[in-house]
Motif scaffolding. Sequence first.
Motif, PDB file in Angstrom:
ATOM      1  N   ARG A 144       0.770  -0.871   0.247  1.00  0.00           N
ATOM      2  CA  ARG A 144       0.295   0.228   0.119  1.00  0.00           C
ATOM      3  C   ARG A 144       0.822   1.209  -0.232  1.00  0.00           C
ATOM      4  O   ARG A 144       2.130   1.399   0.346  1.00  0.00           O
ATOM      5  CB  ARG A 144      -0.917   0.160   0.945  1.00  0.00           C
ATOM      6  CG  ARG A 144      -1.847  -1.155   1.408  1.00  0.00           C
ATOM      7  CD  ARG A 144      -2.486  -1.523   3.173  1.00  0.00           C
ATOM      8  NE  ARG A 144      -3.488  -0.145   2.912  1.00  0.00           N
ATOM      9  CZ  ARG A 144      -3.620  -0.273   4.594  1.00  0.00           C
ATOM     10  NH1 ARG A 144      -3.282  -0.478   5.277  1.00  0.00           N
ATOM     11  NH2 ARG A 144      -4.405   1.190   3.873  1.00  0.00           N
ATOM     12  N   PRO A 145       0.667   2.611  -0.157  1.00  0.00           N
ATOM     13  CA  PRO A 145       1.476   3.363   0.110  1.00  0.00           C
ATOM     14  C   PRO A 145       1.863   3.668   1.581  1.00  0.00           C
ATOM     15  O   PRO A 145       1.496   2.994   2.187  1.00  0.00           O
ATOM     16  CB  PRO A 145       0.287   4.580  -0.558  1.00  0.00           C
ATOM     17  CG  PRO A 145      -1.011   4.438  -0.616  1.00  0.00           C
ATOM     18  CD  PRO A 145      -1.062   2.948  -0.582  1.00  0.00           C
ATOM     19  N   LEU A 146       3.446   4.540   1.143  1.00  0.00           N
ATOM     20  CA  LEU A 146       4.235   3.909   2.544  1.00  0.00           C
ATOM     21  C   LEU A 146       4.131   4.692   3.179  1.00  0.00           C
ATOM     22  O   LEU A 146       4.858   6.406   3.019  1.00  0.00           O
ATOM     23  CB  LEU A 146       5.565   3.807   1.665  1.00  0.00           C
ATOM     24  CG  LEU A 146       5.433   2.698   0.691  1.00  0.00           C
ATOM     25  CD1 LEU A 146       7.502   2.284   0.187  1.00  0.00           C
ATOM     26  CD2 LEU A 146       5.768   1.202   1.426  1.00  0.00           C
ATOM     27  N   VAL A 147       3.027   4.802   3.701  1.00  0.00           N
ATOM     28  CA  VAL A 147       3.122   6.331   4.907  1.00  0.00           C
ATOM     29  C   VAL A 147       4.025   6.174   5.903  1.00  0.00           C
ATOM     30  O   VAL A 147       4.228   7.314   6.687  1.00  0.00           O
ATOM     31  CB  VAL A 147       1.660   6.296   5.477  1.00  0.00           C
ATOM     32  CG1 VAL A 147       0.460   6.118   4.489  1.00  0.00           C
ATOM     33  CG2 VAL A 147       1.101   4.799   6.278  1.00  0.00           C
ATOM     34  N   GLY A 148       4.465   4.929   6.434  1.00  0.00           N
ATOM     35  CA  GLY A 148       5.949   5.098   7.017  1.00  0.00           C
ATOM     36  C   GLY A 148       4.795   4.669   9.249  1.00  0.00           C
ATOM     37  O   GLY A 148       3.458   4.744   8.991  1.00  0.00           O
ATOM     38  N   GLY A 149       5.501   4.973   9.732  1.00  0.00           N
ATOM     39  CA  GLY A 149       5.261   5.326  11.136  1.00  0.00           C
ATOM     40  C   GLY A 149       4.791   6.679  11.692  1.00  0.00           C
ATOM     41  O   GLY A 149       5.289   7.123  10.905  1.00  0.00           O
TER      42      GLY A 149
END
Length: 360
Positions: A331-336
Motif C-alpha cells: 500500500r502507500p508507504l506512509v511509515g510510522g
Amino acid sequence: MTAFVPGLDLARMLYDDVRPVLEERGLAHTAALIGPGSDVLGLDDVTSTDHDWGPRLQVLLSPADHAAHAADLHEELRHRLPPAVGGWTTRAAAAGDDGTRGQDAAATGPVEHRVRILTLETLLRELLGPVDPRRAMSATDWLVVPQQRLLELTAGAVFHDDLGLTAVRTRLAFYPPDVWLYQQAAAWSAIGQDEHLAPRAGMAGDDLGSRIVTARVCRTAAQLALLQERRYAPYDKWLGTALARTGSTGALREAVSAALAAGEWRARQERLGDALVELVRRHNALGVTAHVQERTVQFHGRPFAVVDGAQVARLLAGAVTDPEVRALAARPLVGGIDVLSPSTDLAADRGRTDALRRLY
C-alpha cells in the motif's frame, strides 16, 4: 549557583537513599529513570533545571506489593529522604497551571519528593498506551508508537531490576528487521515525493516555498540517517543533536547544513543533492537491496537534481519477507506515525493509539 549535575546521576544518588527503605520492607522492586525528559536522554543542561527536573526516580512494585505498600512507602520516603542530593533539592514545588513542577529548596518539613511508586504495567501503559511489549507485537503495534516514546523507554537507566523492565527494554531496543526496512522505505518514498519540489518552487520565484520544502526533506533525511544506524529518532528538538552524536553522519550533516543555509535555489538544490547522494551511499553500505547509483539525475528532463527516492523505496519494500509487513508495503508507504506527522499532540496522545491503527 549550584553546580550542574546530570539528572541520571542525581537519580542514581537518590536511589542510594531509597534502596535501604525498600530493603527493610523486603520488597522486590525495579528502580529506574526512564520516560519523558531531557535527563533521560542524557541531554539535560542548566536550562533544563527550571521545571520537571531534579532528583527523581521510578520505583516499580508487583501489583500485590503496590496495593499493600505504595501509600505507606510514599509517606515513609517523605520523612526519610534527605532534603538534597548532589547539591540539588529533593523537594518538588506544587504543580503550576501548565502541570510542570519546579523545585522548592526553601521548604521545610517532610520532603515532597519525586519518587513515583507504580507497577510495571502502569509504567508501560503510560509510555506505550495499549501496546504491551510483553506480548507478541504486530507490525502495526510498532508503527503506531512514535520513536520518541520508544526512545523514552529504552534510554535512561535502570538501577535495580527484579520485575523485568530490562527484558522489555531489550525487546524494544530496535525495530524487527522487516519493520526497519518498511520504515526506511517510507522515508525514501517521502523524499522521492519532495526532492524535486524545492527547486521547482525556486524556479517559480517562490524562494520561501523552496526553503520550506528543503527543510522538510532535510528532516526526513535526518530521521532516515538514524534509521540506517538502527537508532530511534527523537522529536525535532533533539534531532540534530542525535545526528551529531552519531559519528558516521558527518558528511550528511555538512551537506544538510549547507542546503539549509543556501541563499539561492540552484545552490540549495546542489547541496540537497549532496545530502541525498550521501544517504544513498549509506544505504548501499547496509547491503539490504541491490546497489543504487550514487549520483543525482534530472527529474523528467527538468533541471532538478534528484536521486529518485521512490526507486530506493521500491527496492526496500521488495526486500521485506514478513507477510504482515509485505501487505503494508504493498500500500502507500506512509511509515510510522512520527514519519507520517510531526504533530507533538498526536505523538503524546496515547488515547488515539487504537484509532491510529486504522491507518495501517
